[in-house]
Write an enzyme that holds these catalytic residues in place. Sequence first.
Site, PDB file in Angstrom:
ATOM      1  N   ALA A   9       0.805  -1.235   0.000  1.00 57.99           N
ATOM      2  CA  ALA A   9       0.000   0.000   0.000  1.00 57.99           C
ATOM      3  C   ALA A   9       0.831   1.275   0.000  1.00 57.99           C
ATOM      4  O   ALA A   9       0.278   2.364   0.128  1.00 57.99           O
ATOM      5  CB  ALA A   9      -0.950  -0.012   1.197  1.00 57.99           C
ATOM      6  N   ARG A  11       2.295   2.599  -2.471  1.00 59.29           N
ATOM      7  CA  ARG A  11       2.146   3.341  -3.727  1.00 59.29           C
ATOM      8  C   ARG A  11       1.167   2.592  -4.633  1.00 59.29           C
ATOM      9  O   ARG A  11       0.676   1.517  -4.290  1.00 59.29           O
ATOM     10  CB  ARG A  11       3.509   3.474  -4.406  1.00 59.29           C
ATOM     11  N   TYR A 139       5.031 -14.660 -13.462  1.00 64.49           N
ATOM     12  CA  TYR A 139       3.937 -13.759 -13.056  1.00 64.49           C
ATOM     13  C   TYR A 139       2.575 -14.363 -13.425  1.00 64.49           C
ATOM     14  O   TYR A 139       1.644 -14.368 -12.609  1.00 64.49           O
ATOM     15  CB  TYR A 139       4.142 -12.417 -13.755  1.00 64.49           C
ATOM     16  N   ALA A 140       2.451 -14.887 -14.662  1.00 58.45           N
ATOM     17  CA  ALA A 140       1.179 -15.481 -15.099  1.00 58.45           C
ATOM     18  C   ALA A 140       0.807 -16.674 -14.219  1.00 58.45           C
ATOM     19  O   ALA A 140      -0.356 -16.824 -13.810  1.00 58.45           O
ATOM     20  CB  ALA A 140       1.269 -15.905 -16.566  1.00 58.45           C
TER      21      ALA A 140
HETATM   22  P1  NAD Z   1       3.756  -1.354  -7.553  1.00 53.36           P
HETATM   23  O1  NAD Z   1       5.051  -2.015  -7.877  1.00 53.36           O
HETATM   24  O2  NAD Z   1       3.585   0.081  -7.938  1.00 53.36           O
HETATM   25  O3  NAD Z   1       3.441  -1.485  -5.985  1.00 53.36           O
HETATM   26  C1  NAD Z   1       3.584  -2.719  -5.329  1.00 53.36           C
HETATM   27  C2  NAD Z   1       3.847  -2.453  -3.864  1.00 53.36           C
HETATM   28  O4  NAD Z   1       4.008  -3.731  -3.214  1.00 53.36           O
HETATM   29  C3  NAD Z   1       5.148  -1.656  -3.607  1.00 53.36           C
HETATM   30  O5  NAD Z   1       4.891  -0.585  -2.722  1.00 53.36           O
HETATM   31  C4  NAD Z   1       6.082  -2.705  -3.004  1.00 53.36           C
HETATM   32  O6  NAD Z   1       7.024  -2.142  -2.072  1.00 53.36           O
HETATM   33  C5  NAD Z   1       5.096  -3.645  -2.325  1.00 53.36           C
HETATM   34  N1  NAD Z   1       5.682  -4.971  -2.109  1.00 53.36           N
HETATM   35  C6  NAD Z   1       6.341  -5.744  -3.001  1.00 53.36           C
HETATM   36  N2  NAD Z   1       6.777  -6.868  -2.426  1.00 53.36           N
HETATM   37  C7  NAD Z   1       6.394  -6.809  -1.125  1.00 53.36           C
HETATM   38  C8  NAD Z   1       6.566  -7.664  -0.008  1.00 53.36           C
HETATM   39  N3  NAD Z   1       7.234  -8.835  -0.112  1.00 53.36           N
HETATM   40  N4  NAD Z   1       6.036  -7.294   1.184  1.00 53.36           N
HETATM   41  C9  NAD Z   1       5.374  -6.123   1.311  1.00 53.36           C
HETATM   42  N5  NAD Z   1       5.179  -5.259   0.281  1.00 53.36           N
HETATM   43  C10 NAD Z   1       5.683  -5.605  -0.922  1.00 53.36           C
HETATM   44  O7  NAD Z   1       2.622  -2.267  -8.210  1.00 53.36           O
HETATM   45  P2  NAD Z   1       1.107  -1.928  -8.652  1.00 53.36           P
HETATM   46  O8  NAD Z   1       1.111  -1.653 -10.100  1.00 53.36           O
HETATM   47  O9  NAD Z   1       0.494  -0.957  -7.701  1.00 53.36           O
HETATM   48  O10 NAD Z   1       0.457  -3.379  -8.476  1.00 53.36           O
HETATM   49  C11 NAD Z   1      -0.252  -3.780  -7.322  1.00 53.36           C
HETATM   50  C12 NAD Z   1      -0.822  -5.171  -7.556  1.00 53.36           C
HETATM   51  O11 NAD Z   1      -1.628  -5.171  -8.731  1.00 53.36           O
HETATM   52  C13 NAD Z   1       0.249  -6.251  -7.761  1.00 53.36           C
HETATM   53  O12 NAD Z   1      -0.178  -7.471  -7.190  1.00 53.36           O
HETATM   54  C14 NAD Z   1       0.288  -6.380  -9.269  1.00 53.36           C
HETATM   55  O13 NAD Z   1       0.768  -7.635  -9.668  1.00 53.36           O
HETATM   56  C15 NAD Z   1      -1.173  -6.186  -9.608  1.00 53.36           C
HETATM   57  N6  NAD Z   1      -1.411  -5.780 -10.986  1.00 53.36           N
HETATM   58  C16 NAD Z   1      -0.881  -4.619 -11.465  1.00 53.36           C
HETATM   59  C17 NAD Z   1      -1.142  -4.269 -12.796  1.00 53.36           C
HETATM   60  C18 NAD Z   1      -0.583  -3.012 -13.397  1.00 53.36           C
HETATM   61  O14 NAD Z   1      -0.750  -2.834 -14.617  1.00 53.36           O
HETATM   62  N7  NAD Z   1       0.034  -2.116 -12.649  1.00 53.36           N
HETATM   63  C19 NAD Z   1      -1.925  -5.094 -13.593  1.00 53.36           C
HETATM   64  C20 NAD Z   1      -2.456  -6.265 -13.066  1.00 53.36           C
HETATM   65  C21 NAD Z   1      -2.204  -6.599 -11.747  1.00 53.36           C
END
Ligand code: NAD
Length: 231
Positions: A9, A11, A139-140
């Site tokens: 959370a 970002r 990832y998939a």
């Molecule tokens: P992001 O990289 O901007 O943010 C992810 C956050 O998770 C970061 O703040 C990071 O520090 C935190 N994080 C990572 N590993 C961690 C851990 N082990 N423990 C605690 N915190 C951890 O990603 P986003 O784009 O905001 O994506 C959020 C979710 O949505 C993810 O699960 C991602 O796979 C999914 N998602 C994103 C997209 C996209 O297009 N951005 C599309 C489909 C799914």
Amino acid sequence: MSVAVVTGAARGIGRAIAERLAADGYTPLLVDLADSVRDAVPEGGAAVVADVSTEEGWGAIRAAAESLGPVGVLVNNAGITRDARLGKMTEEDFRAVLRVNLGSAHGLTAALADLIEDGGAVVNISSRAQLGNFGQFNYAVSKAGVIGLTRSLALLHAPRLRVNAVAPGFVASEMTDAMPAHVRERVIAAIPLARAGLPADIAAAVAWLASPDAGYVTGQVLYSCGGRSFA
Ligand code: NAD
């Protein structure tokens, strides 16, 4: 009002989910590896710096949640990418993505389930990429696994809790900012609704699944991807 635990959370999508659930009246507990999560806390909320992929992290998150009150919603959002072509992907990168994206949703839900009040909800963040994505084997697989996990948890916890997943398509965030510009443009051009998703779009889908309006919905996957899942 009850507590909404949101992982990843600091970002992006997770931050938008925490803000939206706070606006809906929950006390948000923001979880992230990054210290900057403390700067993202909406008024009345709290933060815990923890690794969602470790037992130690689950313990710290449980302790923080217990100190705030009964949990109404758990959102397993934290996720990572480590993309590579087949043959170039290391075993470590394959396992790391499974551990964070899938293992955390399993481990944290198990660690918090008894703290979630009757009628509460778990929302897991999958991805449209679970349908298959070139260069994203790890990832998939992790995001397809999140759907199997969601359905299994939905059966396990019914009728006390509901467990659903949101599958975002391409969302503008720091995760996708890391993609080469020409790849981003190609992906957006293939989206029927002709734009990238916004973190707030995903937060709205999560808020609905968490709400009583979705009270007869469990074990489902809600695609918020501008129509890309079938186009
Ligand atoms: P992001 O990289 O901007 O943010 C992810 C956050 O998770 C970061 O703040 C990071 O520090 C935190 N994080 C990572 N590993 C961690 C851990 N082990 N423990 C605690 N915190 C951890 O990603 P986003 O784009 O905001 O994506 C959020 C979710 O949505 C993810 O699960 C991602 O796979 C999914 N998602 C994103 C997209 C996209 O297009 N951005 C599309 C489909 C799914």
